[in-house]
Write a protein that holds these residues in place. Structure first.
Motif, mmCIF file in Angstrom:
data_model
loop_
_atom_site.group_PDB
_atom_site.id
_atom_site.type_symbol
_atom_site.label_atom_id
_atom_site.label_comp_id
_atom_site.label_asym_id
_atom_site.label_seq_id
_atom_site.Cartn_x
_atom_site.Cartn_y
_atom_site.Cartn_z
ATOM 1 N N PHE A 1 0.836 -1.207 0.000
ATOM 2 C CA PHE A 1 0.000 0.000 0.000
ATOM 3 C C PHE A 1 0.872 1.260 0.000
ATOM 4 N N PHE A 2 1.843 1.327 0.908
ATOM 5 C CA PHE A 2 2.685 2.520 0.991
ATOM 6 C C PHE A 2 3.586 2.658 -0.242
ATOM 7 N N LEU A 3 4.081 1.541 -0.758
ATOM 8 C CA LEU A 3 4.931 1.608 -1.947
ATOM 9 C C LEU A 3 4.157 2.111 -3.152
ATOM 10 N N PHE A 4 2.960 1.596 -3.358
ATOM 11 C CA PHE A 4 2.154 2.042 -4.497
ATOM 12 C C PHE A 4 1.696 3.483 -4.319
ATOM 13 N N ALA A 5 1.452 3.900 -3.072
ATOM 14 C CA ALA A 5 1.112 5.305 -2.838
ATOM 15 C C ALA A 5 2.279 6.207 -3.222
ATOM 16 N N ALA A 6 3.500 5.784 -2.875
ATOM 17 C CA ALA A 6 4.683 6.559 -3.255
ATOM 18 C C ALA A 6 4.854 6.590 -4.772
ATOM 19 N N CYS A 7 4.615 5.452 -5.415
ATOM 20 C CA CYS A 7 4.714 5.405 -6.880
ATOM 21 C C CYS A 7 3.675 6.313 -7.526
ATOM 22 N N LEU A 8 2.468 6.310 -6.980
ATOM 23 C CA LEU A 8 1.417 7.169 -7.519
ATOM 24 C C LEU A 8 1.786 8.646 -7.353
ATOM 25 N N PHE A 9 2.376 8.992 -6.223
ATOM 26 C CA PHE A 9 2.815 10.375 -6.003
ATOM 27 C C PHE A 9 3.876 10.777 -7.027
ATOM 28 N N LEU A 10 4.837 9.900 -7.261
ATOM 29 C CA LEU A 10 5.879 10.203 -8.232
ATOM 30 C C LEU A 10 5.314 10.321 -9.643
ATOM 31 N N TRP A 11 4.300 9.530 -9.956
ATOM 32 C CA TRP A 11 3.702 9.618 -11.285
ATOM 33 C C TRP A 11 3.011 10.972 -11.478
ATOM 34 N N PHE A 12 2.317 11.432 -10.455
ATOM 35 C CA PHE A 12 1.682 12.745 -10.555
ATOM 36 C C PHE A 12 2.715 13.869 -10.589
ATOM 37 N N GLN A 13 3.906 13.610 -10.063
ATOM 38 C CA GLN A 13 4.975 14.605 -10.067
ATOM 39 C C GLN A 13 5.982 14.345 -11.197
ATOM 40 N N ARG A 14 5.568 13.622 -12.232
ATOM 41 C CA ARG A 14 6.509 13.165 -13.253
ATOM 42 C C ARG A 14 7.112 14.309 -14.064
ATOM 43 N N GLN A 15 6.478 15.502 -14.057
ATOM 44 C CA GLN A 15 7.032 16.643 -14.772
ATOM 45 C C GLN A 15 8.009 17.443 -13.917
ATOM 46 N N HIS A 16 8.126 17.084 -12.652
ATOM 47 C CA HIS A 16 9.092 17.760 -11.788
ATOM 48 C C HIS A 16 10.505 17.407 -12.254
ATOM 49 N N PRO A 17 11.414 18.379 -12.333
ATOM 50 C CA PRO A 17 12.763 18.086 -12.843
ATOM 51 C C PRO A 17 13.465 16.952 -12.123
ATOM 52 N N VAL A 18 13.261 16.813 -10.814
ATOM 53 C CA VAL A 18 13.921 15.749 -10.054
ATOM 54 C C VAL A 18 13.484 14.379 -10.537
ATOM 55 N N VAL A 19 12.199 14.240 -10.891
ATOM 56 C CA VAL A 19 11.646 12.953 -11.332
ATOM 57 C C VAL A 19 11.830 12.769 -12.827
ATOM 58 N N LYS A 20 11.708 13.847 -13.570
ATOM 59 C CA LYS A 20 11.739 13.765 -15.032
ATOM 60 C C LYS A 20 13.061 13.209 -15.535
ATOM 61 N N MET A 21 14.169 13.601 -14.912
ATOM 62 C CA MET A 21 15.470 13.143 -15.370
ATOM 63 C C MET A 21 15.706 11.656 -15.083
ATOM 64 N N ARG A 22 14.884 11.046 -14.239
ATOM 65 C CA ARG A 22 15.068 9.640 -13.869
ATOM 66 C C ARG A 22 14.279 8.679 -14.744
ATOM 67 N N LYS A 23 13.619 9.159 -15.784
ATOM 68 C CA LYS A 23 12.790 8.311 -16.657
ATOM 69 C C LYS A 23 11.760 7.573 -15.801
ATOM 70 N N VAL A 24 10.789 8.329 -15.338
ATOM 71 C CA VAL A 24 9.866 7.858 -14.314
ATOM 72 C C VAL A 24 9.079 6.634 -14.776
ATOM 73 N N GLY A 25 8.708 6.547 -16.048
ATOM 74 C CA GLY A 25 7.948 5.387 -16.513
ATOM 75 C C GLY A 25 8.712 4.094 -16.339
ATOM 76 N N LEU A 26 9.967 4.081 -16.782
ATOM 77 C CA LEU A 26 10.796 2.879 -16.635
ATOM 78 C C LEU A 26 11.080 2.596 -15.170
ATOM 79 N N MET A 27 11.271 3.639 -14.377
ATOM 80 C CA MET A 27 11.539 3.466 -12.952
ATOM 81 C C MET A 27 10.368 2.786 -12.246
ATOM 82 N N LEU A 28 9.154 3.257 -12.490
ATOM 83 C CA LEU A 28 7.985 2.678 -11.825
ATOM 84 C C LEU A 28 7.688 1.277 -12.346
ATOM 85 N N LEU A 29 7.941 1.029 -13.616
ATOM 86 C CA LEU A 29 7.740 -0.320 -14.147
ATOM 87 C C LEU A 29 8.689 -1.308 -13.486
#
Length: 587
Positions: free
Chosen positions: A33-61
């Motif tokens: 539950f907590f891991l998926f909540a964190a993943c969902l938060f990062l997905w909504f923040q995927r345009q943030h420069p900190v997340v964007k440079m990490r290739k968020v789609g591949l990271m969450l997959l």
């Protein structure tokens, strides 16, 4: 109900409804539950420069695939004999290696970004070519082979790395399928091994391919990556994340082998099954992958709120002061590290010696494209003033100067702004980007589109129209070949007349009858010998009426504020806390 069932895990008995089994399921559920909540938060923040440079789609997959394996490992003790050997085989053979492979691919981004940011410092006129449209129909096999060759030569290092991982995933699935079908341990129609008990089914050579990828990552690729990133000191804890992930996974394969093939682990195996030895390393990879970006996002938002508060207080104080007083040179006081350096200090650095700021932004914050954009726009505006001041006497001279500046502005757009051609496009608001894209997109398509000879059109050469995919030359990230103006040495594009396209996206009211003139003899003499006057893809292209020396003002103000409120403040703190020797080593 007892906490530990004396029978434990014996691969044949009924489900273990003891305290340990229920605790495993409960912990796995809460953790999920907590891991998926964190993943969902990062997905909504995927345009943030900190997340964007990490290739968020591949990271969450990668996290999702790894977690499927972890959850199944937690469920094995509870299910006991109801968990078939074949299911455990597929979990070990697919989810474990593929999850590690995907995670390895996205984490390689740190090394790639760091190297490319270093390249930007030395060569900031690099762009990615655009792929041509295929047109109608599926195309022939030779056409798709040509497309693959162009893709491979033109794709980024990260794209090639992901391609190799994808090939590895296909190989892993193929090998697992072959092993499963030829072994009699899993089915009756096999041709090797012998049918055996559920306990012995979980041993044997059939399980070797399932741990090869994990072993290679933790003992070969992981340490090699750590060696390559040993000098990186990024502010995002990306390097620390990689170290934790590699070290945490080291015990997995050796202890798994010991638990399977040594009798000393029999008592432990009753309550901690062999495949559970991979779980601590997998959980460490998952936690650090989501925790560090969330921490940086929270820290960034807190700093942004503090900056806005300080600015509000500063504006209020300025309003309260008399009209004769000035606060321009004062530092902005606040709780954020005691003070904030002024915008004027950033402007002075950009206009003067900004080398150390560029090094800091590229090597520690991994956003050096922002500093490059600011300095190139400043140089662009200075060149505009110089050219127009010299050309204001005649209408022809004015139009020629404007055409020259359009080429220079196009260079900035293609290499630093355009989402599909810039190696690291700057992060600006959508309305500003859309306006710039409408202004420069037609010219960008002519400059950067890969033609059938395998090159971008600004470097096009004669090729066969019958078999254009034969003998395609090497193609990587194209380096813009500058043209030296007889009046100024600021770089611009080599161009040739190939199209009558206009800036139709800007609307008829913003079109201009003014067209880019051909390259002069003086310009031709200063060009690279491989680029001739007839190879000018933009000659005759309309210069939009909306274009002038203020074309980048909106983007400049946006990036300037972002750099001032974030990078510049951290840079000044780092400079104050660092010794002169450390600063000189970084520079």
């Amino acid at each position: 109900m007892v906490y530990f069932n004396s029978r434990g895990y014996n691969v044949t008995g009924p489900q273990n409804f003891d305290g340990w089994g229920i605790s495993n399921i409960a912990f796995a559920t809460v953790y999920t539950f907590f891991l998926f909540a964190a993943c969902l938060f990062l997905w909504f923040q995927r345009q943030h420069p900190v997340v964007k440079m990490r290739k968020v789609g591949l990271m969450l997959l990668s996290i999702l695939v790894l977690h499927v394996f972890c959850f199944m490992a937690f469920a094995v003790y509870f299910m006991n004999g109801a968990f078939p050997c074949s299911v455990e085989f597929w979990a070990m053979s697919l989810y474990l290696p593929i999850g590690i492979g995907l995670w390895q691919a996205q984490n390689q981004q740190l090394l790639i970004v760091s190297r490319q940011q270093t390249e930007l410092i030395h060569s900031n006129e690099i762009y990615k070519p655009l792929m041509p449209s295929r047109g109608r129909g599926p195309g022939t096999s030779r056409y798709w082979l040509w497309r693959f060759r162009v893709w491979y030569r033109g794709t980024s290092t990260q794209g090639k790395y992901e391609g190799f991982v994808f090939i590895g995933v296909i190989i892993q699935f193929t090998v697992s399928m072959i092993v499963y079908n030829i072994s009699r341990k899993f089915n009756a129609y096999g041709i090797v091994s012998q049918p055996t008990s559920p306990g012995m089914c979980r041993r044997g050579w059939e399980w070797a391919p399932s741990v090869v990828w994990q072993f290679l990552w933790n003992f070969v690729f992981g340490p090699y990556l750590l060696w390559n990133i040993r000098m990186i000191r990024d502010i995002y804890n990306w390097r620390l994340q990689t170290i934790i992930a590699v070290v945490a996974g080291l015990p997995g394969t050796p202890i798994w082998l010991a638990a399977l093939y040594t009798d000393k682990f029999n008592a432990i195996n009753k309550y901690w099954i062999p495949s559970m030895w991979f779980v601590p390393g997998m959980m460490a990879m998952e936690i650090v992958t989501v925790a560090f970006p969330i921490y940086r996002i929270a820290k960034h938002k807190r700093a942004s709120r503090e900056t806005n508060r300080i600015l509000a207080e500063f504006d209020q104080k300025r309003l309260d002061r008399s009209a004769g007083s000035s606060l321009a040179s004062e530092s902005l006081k606040g709780k954020r590290n005691g003070k904030m350096s002024s915008m004027e200090s950033l402007d002075a650095c950009l206009a003067g010696n900004h080398h150390s700021l560029q090094i800091y932004a590229s090597c520690m914050e991994l956003n050096g494209e922002n500093i490059i954009f600011l300095t190139r726009v400043l140089a662009f505006k200075q060149a505009c003033q110089k050219l127009f001041r010299r050309a204001c006497n005649t209408s022809a001279g004015f139009h020629r100067a404007r055409n020259q500046m359009f080429r220079q502005a196009l260079s900035i757009f293609v290499t630093l702004v355009h989402a599909r051609t810039a190696s690291y496009p700057i992060n600006i608001e959508s309305p500003i980007y859309n306006w710039l894209e409408a202004l420069f997109e037609p010219a960008t398509a002519l400059i950067a589109t890969v033609e059938s000879n395998g090159r971008a059109s600004s470097f096009s050469t004669t090729s066969s129209s019958v078999t254009p995919w034969d003998d395609a030359p090497e193609l990587g990230h194209q380096a813009l070949s500058p043209v030296a103006s007889p009046e100024d040495k600021f770089p611009s594009f080599p161009m040739r007349s190939v199209s009558k396209r206009s800036s139709k996206d800007l609307g008829a009211g913003q079109r201009s009858s003014e067209r880019i003139a051909g390259v002069t003899e003086q310009e031709v003499e200063s060009m690279d010998s491989a680029v001739s006057k007839e190879h000018d893809p933009l000659e005759g292209v309309e210069v939009p009426t909306a274009f002038d020396e203020t074309v980048f003002d909106g983007a400049y103000k946006s990036i300037r504020y972002m750099v001032w409120s974030e990078t510049w403040q951290r840079y000044m703190v780092w400079k104050q806390k660092s010794s002169p020797e450390r600063i000189s080593r970084a520079i």
